[in-house]
Structures are given as C-alpha cells and as structure tokens.
Design a protein around this motif. Structure first.
Motif, mmCIF file in Angstrom:
data_model
loop_
_atom_site.group_PDB
_atom_site.id
_atom_site.type_symbol
_atom_site.label_atom_id
_atom_site.label_comp_id
_atom_site.label_asym_id
_atom_site.label_seq_id
_atom_site.Cartn_x
_atom_site.Cartn_y
_atom_site.Cartn_z
ATOM 1 N N ALA A 3 -3.879 -2.016 11.455
ATOM 2 C CA ALA A 3 -4.098 -1.404 12.767
ATOM 3 C C ALA A 3 -5.523 -0.853 12.836
ATOM 4 O O ALA A 3 -6.175 -0.930 13.889
ATOM 5 N N THR A 4 -6.016 -0.343 11.717
ATOM 6 C CA THR A 4 -7.390 0.197 11.676
ATOM 7 C C THR A 4 -8.396 -0.899 12.021
ATOM 8 O O THR A 4 -9.295 -0.701 12.845
ATOM 9 N N ASP A 55 0.835 -1.206 0.000
ATOM 10 C CA ASP A 55 0.000 0.000 0.000
ATOM 11 C C ASP A 55 0.869 1.255 0.000
ATOM 12 O O ASP A 55 0.562 2.244 -0.646
HETATM 13 P P1 ATP Z 1 -3.447 1.810 9.783
HETATM 14 O O1 ATP Z 1 -4.448 0.701 9.628
HETATM 15 O O2 ATP Z 1 -3.639 2.618 11.028
HETATM 16 O O3 ATP Z 1 -3.345 2.643 8.544
HETATM 17 P P2 ATP Z 1 -1.231 -0.015 9.324
HETATM 18 O O4 ATP Z 1 -1.733 -1.310 9.835
HETATM 19 O O5 ATP Z 1 -1.225 0.194 7.840
HETATM 20 O O6 ATP Z 1 -2.015 1.160 10.044
HETATM 21 P P3 ATP Z 1 1.328 1.358 9.774
HETATM 22 O O7 ATP Z 1 1.976 1.497 11.083
HETATM 23 O O8 ATP Z 1 0.742 2.555 9.177
HETATM 24 O O9 ATP Z 1 0.208 0.179 9.926
HETATM 25 O O10 ATP Z 1 2.286 0.643 8.742
HETATM 26 C C1 ATP Z 1 3.697 0.642 8.802
HETATM 27 C C2 ATP Z 1 4.207 -0.119 7.595
HETATM 28 O O11 ATP Z 1 3.751 -1.479 7.662
HETATM 29 C C3 ATP Z 1 3.727 0.424 6.246
HETATM 30 O O12 ATP Z 1 4.804 0.404 5.321
HETATM 31 C C4 ATP Z 1 2.646 -0.555 5.834
HETATM 32 O O13 ATP Z 1 2.554 -0.645 4.421
HETATM 33 C C5 ATP Z 1 3.157 -1.856 6.436
HETATM 34 N N1 ATP Z 1 2.077 -2.808 6.733
HETATM 35 C C6 ATP Z 1 1.097 -2.663 7.659
HETATM 36 N N2 ATP Z 1 0.272 -3.714 7.670
HETATM 37 C C7 ATP Z 1 0.735 -4.579 6.726
HETATM 38 C C8 ATP Z 1 0.302 -5.875 6.248
HETATM 39 N N3 ATP Z 1 -0.795 -6.465 6.722
HETATM 40 N N4 ATP Z 1 1.055 -6.469 5.281
HETATM 41 C C9 ATP Z 1 2.161 -5.853 4.778
HETATM 42 N N5 ATP Z 1 2.616 -4.636 5.181
HETATM 43 C C10 ATP Z 1 1.916 -4.001 6.135
#
Ligand code: ATP
Length: 213
Positions: free
Chosen positions: A181-182, A109
C-alpha cells in the motif's frame, strides 16, 4: 470435518493485489471456502491510515464484489478503541465454539514482527496462523527464542489445520507479489501508474475521491 474459517486483518489503505492474490491461491492450496476480511480501526503498530474507515471499507467492497471467497466484517471499525488482533480472535473463538478450526492470515513481514504483537501467544491459542510469502522479507525470525517458538508451532500439513482448532503455523508456498500500500500511495502521489497493482474499480474510486494525492 468442520470447515476451516479464516480471518484476514489489515489496514487496506488501499486494498491491492498483494492482499488478494496470495490469499486466493492459499485458499485453493489448503481448501478454504471463506476468508473474512476485517479492516482495522486504529492499528496499534502503525501511523494512522490516509483514507478514512468508510473509504477503506468502500474500496474493499469494490475489490471483493466479484469474488465470493471474500466477506467483509466491519466490527473493528465500529469500535472506538484500538483493535488488537488478540481481542478480536478471543471474541471470534467465543462465537464459534471451542472445536471450530479457525485461522488468521498474515504476510511474511507480519510473521517476523508477530512476537511483538500485543498478547501474541493468545492469538495462537485461538487460531492457526496462515502465512503468505512476501518478497523482501527474511524467512527466519530475528532471535533464537522466536525461531524456536516458530519451529514448535510449524506444520506443513494442511490436514492439521482442519483437524485441530488452533495453534499451528502454516507457511504457504504462495507466489511473491511485490506490491504494498505504501508503494501505491507513493506512486499515486507522483502521478505514476498503478494499473497492475490493484483492481480497476478501486483505482477509479481513488481517482474519483482524489485520494493519496
Ligand atoms: P503498508 O504498505 O501501508 O504497510 P501493506 O501493503 O503492508 O500496507 P496491510 O493492510 O498493512 O498492507 O497488510 C495487511 C496484511 O496483508 C498483512 O498481514 C500483510 O503482511 C499482508 N500483505 C500486504 N501486502 C502483501 C504482499 N504483497 N504479499 C503478501 N502479504 C501481504
């Protein structure tokens, strides 16, 4: 050959298995011996986190306590200014010298939105980008110019990452983890279980502090 070092930035509000598991697999795939996790202070692209910086740090400490691959770096949290990845990587490059191979880890993403990041070209000037797959996001860039930019930097050779100091993009064949995280914050608010989504110690901390209610 100098060992490749990688930095992993994010909000970690809270840290979950979608952060940790793909990166552990990535480390095995390409031979990474250390991943430095760096929680950000006021993320430029995001609304403010729900947990405080101290709480996000505490949850990260609990999550990596039994995982020697990971190390925590709190430098962005100590700043009162916005934390831009480009500035952090410039600083890290200066500390590590011009020939040390360095990398920044992101999820799929983040690759799609990467060209909208502040000073994104300079990030690749200072580090490689290591991309972990994430379900629900396209593999192609939104516009042709960005796709060409991606194609110019893409490599599928892990050796390339160790041989050159920066400038390559590596999309790793890591498994998909449908966790964010959401989603965790929403489930906790609705009183739903998140047992499989994050380490037990982090979940206990969240419950003790009454976070994300
Ligand atoms: P939110 O849901 O609050 O947007 P998030 O779960 O995407 O949070 P972040 O802390 O914003 O977590 O992400 C940090 C990094 O981890 C980013 O580069 C994101 O792309 C990556 N990331 C988060 N969740 C995943 C996942 N399920 N698989 C692969 N990469 C992830």
């Amino acid at each position: 050959m100098t060992a490749l070092k990688a930095l992993y930035g994010g909000t970690f509000d809270p840290v979950h298995y979608g952060h940790l598991k793909p990166v552990e697999i990535l480390a095995n795939l390409i031979g990474l011996s250390k991943v430095i996790i760096m929680p950000n202070n006021v993320p430029p692209h995001r609304p403010q986190p729900e947990a405080t910086s101290a709480q996000r740090t505490e949850m990260l400490k609990l999550a990596i306590a039994d995982k020697p691959l990971f190390e925590l770096d709190e430098r962005e949290l100590r700043r009162d200014t916005r934390s831009y990845t480009s500035e952090t990587l410039r600083e890290w490059r200066q500390e590590q010298g011009p020939t040390q191979p360095l990398a920044f880890i992101i999820g799929q993403d983040s690759l799609i939105t990467f060209p909208s990041w502040h000073d994104y070209e300079s990030i690749l000037g200072n580090a490689h980008l290591l991309v972990c797959r994430r379900p629900g996001y396209p593999m192609a860039m939104k516009d042709e110019a960005h796709q060409q930019w991606l194609d110019r930097h893409l490599t599928n050779s892990a050796d390339d990452l160790h041989r050159t100091p920066a400038g390559k993009i590596y999309i790793a064949e890591t498994p998909w983890f449908n966790i964010s995280a959401t989603l965790i914050r929403e489930r906790l608010q609705q009183g739903e279980s998140c047992d499989e989504m994050l380490p037990q110690a982090v979940l206990r901390y969240i419950q003790e502090k009454g976070l994300y209610q």
